[in-house]
Design a protein around this motif. Structure first.
Motif, PDB file in Angstrom:
ATOM      1  N   ALA A  35       0.865  -1.182   0.000  1.00 24.44           N
ATOM      2  CA  ALA A  35       0.000   0.000   0.000  1.00 24.44           C
ATOM      3  C   ALA A  35       0.900   1.230   0.000  1.00 24.44           C
ATOM      4  CB  ALA A  35      -0.921   0.000   1.211  1.00 24.44           C
ATOM      5  N   THR A  36       0.836   1.994  -1.071  1.00 26.85           N
ATOM      6  CA  THR A  36       1.776   3.091  -1.306  1.00 26.85           C
ATOM      7  C   THR A  36       1.060   4.430  -1.356  1.00 26.85           C
ATOM      8  OG1 THR A  36       3.140   1.572  -2.623  1.00 26.85           O
ATOM      9  CG2 THR A  36       3.566   3.929  -2.874  1.00 26.85           C
ATOM     10  N   ALA A  37       1.644   5.427  -0.700  1.00 27.75           N
ATOM     11  CA  ALA A  37       1.163   6.805  -0.828  1.00 27.75           C
ATOM     12  C   ALA A  37       1.803   7.402  -2.075  1.00 27.75           C
ATOM     13  CB  ALA A  37       1.552   7.615   0.402  1.00 27.75           C
ATOM     14  N   GLY A  83      -4.916   9.234  -2.560  1.00 30.35           N
ATOM     15  CA  GLY A  83      -3.496   9.047  -2.833  1.00 30.35           C
ATOM     16  C   GLY A  83      -2.945   7.713  -2.392  1.00 30.35           C
ATOM     17  N   LEU A  84      -3.816   6.795  -1.968  1.00 30.70           N
ATOM     18  CA  LEU A  84      -3.383   5.486  -1.476  1.00 30.70           C
ATOM     19  C   LEU A  84      -3.644   4.430  -2.545  1.00 30.70           C
ATOM     20  CD1 LEU A  84      -2.336   3.766   0.926  1.00 30.70           C
ATOM     21  CD2 LEU A  84      -4.731   3.503   1.622  1.00 30.70           C
ATOM     22  N   VAL A  85      -2.587   3.759  -2.982  1.00 26.58           N
ATOM     23  CA  VAL A  85      -2.693   2.767  -4.049  1.00 26.58           C
ATOM     24  C   VAL A  85      -2.186   1.418  -3.540  1.00 26.58           C
ATOM     25  CG1 VAL A  85      -1.870   2.076  -6.332  1.00 26.58           C
ATOM     26  CG2 VAL A  85      -2.450   4.467  -5.879  1.00 26.58           C
ATOM     27  N   LEU A 141      -2.186   8.306   8.223  1.00 23.32           N
ATOM     28  CA  LEU A 141      -3.202   9.218   7.707  1.00 23.32           C
ATOM     29  C   LEU A 141      -2.642  10.617   7.524  1.00 23.32           C
ATOM     30  CD1 LEU A 141      -6.116   9.408   6.816  1.00 23.32           C
ATOM     31  CD2 LEU A 141      -6.770   9.840   9.204  1.00 23.32           C
ATOM     32  N   TRP A 142      -1.793  11.055   8.459  1.00 19.85           N
ATOM     33  CA  TRP A 142      -1.168  12.386   8.303  1.00 19.85           C
ATOM     34  C   TRP A 142      -0.317  12.434   7.038  1.00 19.85           C
ATOM     35  CZ3 TRP A 142      -3.921  15.461  10.721  1.00 19.85           C
ATOM     36  CH2 TRP A 142      -4.264  15.337  12.059  1.00 19.85           C
ATOM     37  N   THR A 143       0.379  11.355   6.739  1.00 22.20           N
ATOM     38  CA  THR A 143       1.182  11.325   5.513  1.00 22.20           C
ATOM     39  C   THR A 143       0.297  11.525   4.290  1.00 22.20           C
ATOM     40  OG1 THR A 143       2.846   9.865   6.507  1.00 22.20           O
ATOM     41  CG2 THR A 143       2.739   9.924   4.103  1.00 22.20           C
ATOM     42  N   LEU A 144      -0.834  10.831   4.251  1.00 16.03           N
ATOM     43  CA  LEU A 144      -1.752  10.958   3.118  1.00 16.03           C
ATOM     44  C   LEU A 144      -2.380  12.350   3.048  1.00 16.03           C
ATOM     45  CD1 LEU A 144      -3.469   7.478   3.361  1.00 16.03           C
ATOM     46  CD2 LEU A 144      -2.008   8.268   1.482  1.00 16.03           C
TER      47      LEU A 144
END
Length: 330
Positions: free
Chosen positions: A4-6, A17-19, A47-50
């Motif tokens: 799971a990549t941002a 933005g999460l794939v 979640l903060w990163t996303l």
């Protein structure tokens, strides 16, 4: 391997933005180990990163996930300490290294079938702890342990208020403080989460902002603006607020007059050291404590897990399982 990549960031629509898809498997390098992930868990940090908070966009794409438990290249069961840092640069405390990075900040994280970390960051997983339980500990429980015992230095009989019962750090703090012999109070907007807090040993759980039966020695604060005024008013003269997050906002009124007149202490706390994580495991062995797991989901359904976090529908931790492989018991 599946991960799971941002790939992008959005405050309004973070999950856009999460794939979830195939990425290259990490390659071995000197001084680092490859871990086959058996379980990982969600944290607010992901979640903060996303959302684009505290994570520069130039570091994208990056595999998310700060917590992991699994098997090293020799088949040993391990828990991953997620702070990648130089202990010497932190004067003996790797969390104080100015160049420290939590897993998934500068290095691909744990929402994948494999990850790579410095070999020093691997801690043997005790046999009495499941992979799912182990994957809940490093960030949330390690943070709570450092807040309570290293920073606030609680002792038996202390009065401790934990704001925002139900979150990963808060649920850990309640259980740890009760195990240490403290009298624990907790707050939540949710009646269900207040009931959970009391079932974990809190003497009383009240609606957010409600007056407590007595002032407390220590406040565990991870909510921020929404609870800050209540935290200040609930604290006795000379008491301590220890902060490890501010999910509702970072800039409440400081109320400096109250702080200096009542000689209150405000302490920041971030993550935990490797030795603190080891000490946490010893405490759990001695007391029988285990993390609160709300539910588990396969990696392919991680978007659903993030939505539950966004909606505030989790009590405790949500564990993520990558595709099962031979020998990957949980």
């Amino acid at each position: 391997m599946l991960a799971a990549t941002a790939v992008s960031q959005s405050a309004a629509d973070p999950l856009s933005g999460l794939v979830v898809g195939d990425v290259p498997r990490p390659e071995p390098r000197p001084g680092w180990s490859i871990v086959r992930v058996v379980a990982s868990s969600l944290n607010m940090h992901d979640l903060w990163t996303l959302r684009g908070v505290g994570h520069p966009p130039e570091r994208l794409p990056i595999v998310l996930g700060c917590d992991a438990a699994g098997l090293d290249e020799h088949g040993n069961e391990v828990v991953v300490h997620p702070v990648i840092a130089d202990t010497d640069a932190g004067l003996g405390d790797e969390t104080l290294d100015p160049g420290r990075a939590l897993l998934s900040e500068q290095h691909d994280g744990a929402f994948a079938e494999y990850l790579t970390v410095p070999t020093r960051n691997l801690i043997p997983k005790p046999s009495w702890l499941s992979f799912d339980e182990a994957a809940c500990l490093p960030v949330a429980w390690g943070t709570a342990y450092r807040m309570l015992f290293t920073q606030a230095r609680i002792t038996a009989g202390d009065r401790v208020l934990v704001q925002g019962a139900g979150g990963g750090v808060a649920s850990a703090a309640i259980k740890l403080a009760v195990a240490a012999g403290a009298v624990v109070y907790a707050t939540s907007r949710s009646a269900e989460k207040r009931a959970e807090a009391e079932s974990w040993g809190a003497r009383r759980a009240v609606p957010t902002g409600e007056r407590l039966p007595e002032r407390v020695d220590v406040v565990v604060e991870t909510v921020g603006e929404a609870t800050w005024s209540h935290s200040m008013k609930a604290l006795r003269p000379g008491g301590t607020i220890v902060i490890a997050g501010a999910t509702s906002g970072t800039n409440p009124p400081a109320d400096l007059a109250r702080i200096f007149y009542l000689q209150q202490r405000i302490l920041g706390s971030t993550g935990c050291t490797r030795s603190e994580l080891v000490s946490l495991l010893k405490l759990m062995d001695a007391t029988g404590l285990r993390p609160v797991i709300d539910r588990t989901l396969p990696l392919e359904e991680i978007h659903k897990g993030f939505q539950l976090m966004i909606d505030g529908r989790l009590t405790g931790k949500l564990v993520i399982h990558p595709p099962a492989q031979e020998g990957g018991r949980r």
